[in-house]
Design a protein around this motif. Structure first.
Motif, PDB file in Angstrom:
ATOM      1  N   TYR A  41      41.747  34.812  33.523  1.00 57.94           N
ATOM      2  CA  TYR A  41      41.125  35.976  34.166  1.00 57.94           C
ATOM      3  C   TYR A  41      42.107  36.979  34.760  1.00 57.94           C
ATOM      4  N   GLY A  42      43.332  36.571  34.991  1.00 53.04           N
ATOM      5  CA  GLY A  42      44.281  37.463  35.621  1.00 53.04           C
ATOM      6  C   GLY A  42      44.531  37.098  37.075  1.00 53.04           C
ATOM      7  N   GLU A  43      45.395  37.857  37.696  1.00 52.00           N
ATOM      8  CA  GLU A  43      45.854  37.632  39.067  1.00 52.00           C
ATOM      9  C   GLU A  43      44.708  37.732  40.075  1.00 52.00           C
ATOM     10  N   ASN A  44      44.758  36.912  41.116  1.00 52.24           N
ATOM     11  CA  ASN A  44      43.766  37.054  42.191  1.00 52.24           C
ATOM     12  C   ASN A  44      44.383  37.591  43.470  1.00 52.24           C
ATOM     13  N   GLU A  45      45.717  37.569  43.566  1.00 54.17           N
ATOM     14  CA  GLU A  45      46.374  38.114  44.743  1.00 54.17           C
ATOM     15  C   GLU A  45      46.237  39.635  44.716  1.00 54.17           C
ATOM     16  N   GLY A  46      45.845  40.196  45.823  1.00 50.89           N
ATOM     17  CA  GLY A  46      45.550  41.621  45.871  1.00 50.89           C
ATOM     18  C   GLY A  46      44.100  41.912  45.566  1.00 50.89           C
ATOM     19  N   VAL A  47      43.389  40.905  45.053  1.00 47.58           N
ATOM     20  CA  VAL A  47      41.954  41.037  44.754  1.00 47.58           C
ATOM     21  C   VAL A  47      41.136  40.199  45.721  1.00 47.58           C
ATOM     22  N   TYR A  48      41.680  39.030  46.093  1.00 45.40           N
ATOM     23  CA  TYR A  48      40.992  38.106  46.992  1.00 45.40           C
ATOM     24  C   TYR A  48      40.466  38.848  48.223  1.00 45.40           C
ATOM     25  N   PRO A  49      39.248  38.529  48.689  1.00 44.19           N
ATOM     26  CA  PRO A  49      38.372  37.418  48.275  1.00 44.19           C
ATOM     27  C   PRO A  49      37.381  37.778  47.166  1.00 44.19           C
ATOM     28  N   ARG A  50      37.551  38.953  46.572  1.00 45.88           N
ATOM     29  CA  ARG A  50      36.669  39.296  45.454  1.00 45.88           C
ATOM     30  C   ARG A  50      37.032  38.438  44.252  1.00 45.88           C
ATOM     31  N   LEU A  51      36.098  38.266  43.364  1.00 47.36           N
ATOM     32  CA  LEU A  51      36.310  37.479  42.159  1.00 47.36           C
ATOM     33  C   LEU A  51      36.132  38.367  40.931  1.00 47.36           C
ATOM     34  N   SER A  52      37.074  38.261  40.026  1.00 45.55           N
ATOM     35  CA  SER A  52      36.966  38.992  38.770  1.00 45.55           C
ATOM     36  C   SER A  52      36.859  37.989  37.638  1.00 45.55           C
TER      37      SER A  52
END
Length: 629
Positions: free
Chosen positions: A487-498
């Motif tokens: 899915y790709g990186e989660n840092e910088g997105v957290y706590p949203r989920l992509s």
């Protein structure tokens, strides 16, 4: 040269874009604001070329005096900012972060920080917000240009006439742009950070001086506005995912080229606010990024409303009291000037102190209360990370071997394999068993895929085949940051989920299954480590959020179990329904790093990570305890 208000206004246009881009305020989006640095490069090239060529034409150019003049302006504000960070870091940064700060200040003092950052990672990586001096990469590029450029011109001046040198520089600039196109495609991080790819931007600025064009009043106006439109278009349409600099850098670079070429001293660039910001632009640039990092660490909502005005205020103060200080012309000898030069001593003192901080591992002892120090001293990577982890292809036969004489274990994966390998080897040492450590940065499962499938495909296939063919290796541990590949990186997105699947989603799962089944046929045991909880922000950030406001740091929650299960739903579901043989065993990382409701960054005063998703030695020990009791 007469003071150019248009160039001063252009500086303001550049620094405003960079500052807004880095603070990233929701009320104004400038996705390509990083191109402001390219505008600065063009300005620097123009000014340096004009200084050098005027000196050469009059037979009055001195390389040493040129260096001293540049140093007097650039170094004192930089060292002042570094000194403040060094002092604050003593009180607030963990040893690992303080050690890194020392390394980066030393690199900035020697104007080689761009090389450090090139080796560490990319400019837009999630971890960039934890690097207090990341922005100094551009100063290092400029200073390297300042050192090399005049030397080359002086040498050329001894061989050719100035008219010939102008033509040579025109050819070099064109070649530099073509080299930029090639390297930007082949190695984007190299292209972003290093002078050989960036030099053409400064040299193009020099061509404005070398090849002036006389324009009438109207054409000057049109030329200037076309330049402004190109720069604004680059700020508005470019983004972090675009190949940069590459051919796209022509937009801001040509925009700056046209504005300087127009030499129009009237218009909106003369606005008082732009002129002030232009004067303060260097110091604003220096101070804004550390403020961005502070806002990131403290998770201050709407921090841009504090950070941007504070950047301007600190920039103004720095300009008036440090950058713009008067330096008297000295008639003493060059060696005497160097010996008494303030910039030289600032570099020696500040850079030296920073090197001491780095050498002493951030002074882990006595900077925190004992209860806190016992935690922060262990927020660090496991040993052998530097020696045994690869970032480019390396013959897997050269992989590190740990401890025992009987090398019957192997660990294969991405950077998550580093701490697991070391912790597992420590447990195996008691029975004289050893292991081979195979890890490649950011590597996705690529077994059976072509070499162009991923940057590590060739290495991954050769490493897997090496393990398969080595009859002594009977136990294999596989670990990857699966969901980052899916899915790709989660840092910088957290706590949203992509949950937008990557193009390689299906092939990653197929490759992994293929390898597990192949290993299971010939090996005694295959251990598949389930996803390590990805915290979405570093343990240092979480630690600071607690420590700086007086919250307990003995137990710091990183995320809910709900988030973990959602983030890793597909890979956990895949493992649950995989038809693997009985000698394939799953290792539950939740059991090691979480309780019934939450996962932890720090648990019972033990840091379980050293960054956002790599386990510390303590965290890895908890995981491998399920493999070897």
């Amino acid at each position: 040269m007469k003071f150019r208000t248009d160039i001063n206004g252009l500086r303001a246009l550049a620094v405003i874009a960079v500052v807004l881009f880095h603070f990233n305020p929701a009320w104004i989006r400038i996705p390509g604001g990083f191109a402001g640095v390219d505008v600065f490069f063009v300005i620097s090239g123009f000014l340096m070329t004009s200084i050098i060529f005027r000196g050469l034409a009059n037979n009055q150019f001195s390389i040493i005096k040129f260096y001293i003049a540049r140093a007097n302006r650039i170094i004192p504000p930089l060292m002042a900012m570094c000194s403040v960070l060094l002092i604050l870091g003593w009180f607030y940064l963990t040893p690992v972060d303080y050690r890194t700060l020392g390394k980066h200040i030393a690199g900035s003092s020697g104007f080689i920080s761009n090389i450090f950052y090139f080796k560490e990672s990319g400019y837009f990586d999630a971890g960039s917000h934890e690097k207090w001096l990341l922005h100094t990469w551009s100063l290092s590029v400029e200073w390297q240009f300042y050192i090399i450029y005049p030397v080359v011109l002086v040498i050329l001046n001894k061989i050719f006439k100035l008219a010939t040198i102008k033509k040579i520089l025109l050819v070099i600039t064109g070649c530099g742009f073509l080299f930029n196109l090639y390297v930007s495609h082949q190695n984007p991080t190299y292209a972003y950070f290093l002078l050989p790819v960036r030099g053409w931007e400064m040299m193009l600025g020099g061509l404005v001086y070398l090849y002036p064009v006389q324009l009438n009043k109207n054409n000057k106006k049109y030329c200037q506005w076309l330049g402004v439109l190109l720069i604004i278009a680059s700020y508005s349409t470019m983004g972090e995912k675009d190949m940069w600099p590459g051919y796209l850098a022509l937009m801001p670079v040509e925009g700056a080229f046209l504005i300087i070429l127009a030499n129009r001293q009237q218009g909106f660039f003369n606005a008082v606010i732009l002129q002030r910001i232009g004067l303060w632009s260097y110091s604003i640039y220096l101070w804004h990024w550390p403020l961005v990092v502070i806002g990131y660490y403290l998770s201050i909502p709407y921090f841009e409303f504090i950070g941007i005005p504070l950047s301007v205020l600190l920039g103004a103060l720095s300009y008036h009291y440090i950058e713009n200080r008067k330096t008297s012309a000295q008639s003493v000898s060059i060696p005497r000037q160097l010996m008494t030069s303030l910039p030289v001593w600032l570099i020696i003192i500040v850079g030296g102190l920073a090197a001491v901080v780095f050498k002493n591992n951030g002074f882990a002892v006595d900077r925190f209360p004992a209860s806190v120090n016992n935690i922060v001293k262990d927020i660090k990577p496991t040993p052998n990370r530097v020696n045994c982890h690869v970032y480019d292809y390396q013959d897997p036969a050269k992989a590190c071997e740990y401890y025992g004489n009987n090398i019957d274990w192997a660990v294969l994966g991405d950077s998550h394999a580093i701490s697991i390998s070391y912790a597992l080897a420590n447990r195996l040492k008691a029975t004289d068993q050893g292991l081979k450590h195979f890890s490649f940065a950011g590597c996705i499962p690529s077994y059976g895929q072509q070499n162009n499938f991923s940057p590590c495909s060739r290495w991954y296939n050769e490493a897997a085949n090496y393990i398969l063919q080595d009859k002594h290796i009977q136990n294999v541990v596989l670990i990857n940051r699966y969901s980052a590949g899916l899915y790709g990186e989660n840092e910088g997105v957290y706590p949203r989920l992509s949950h937008r699947k990557t193009a390689q989603y299906a092939d990653i799962l197929t490759s992994f299954d293929r390898l597990v089944l192949q290993l299971a046929k010939t090996k005694k045991n295959v251990y598949v480590i389930e996803p390590v909880p990805e915290m979405g922000r570093s343990i240092s950030k979480l630690f600071y959020e607690h420590y700086w406001v007086g919250k307990p740091v003995e137990n710091i929650v990183s995320m809910s179990k709900s988030y973990y299960n959602q983030r890793n739903h597909d890979i956990l579901h895949h493992f649950k329904h995989a038809n693997y043989p009985a000698n394939v065993h799953f290792i539950n990382t939740q059991q090691a790093l979480c309780d019934s409701s939450y996962c932890y960054a720090v648990q019972d005063s033990q840091p379980l990570y050293h960054d956002a998703h790599h386990t510390s030695q303590q965290g890895a020990e908890k995981v491998v305890s399920q493999i070897v009791i």
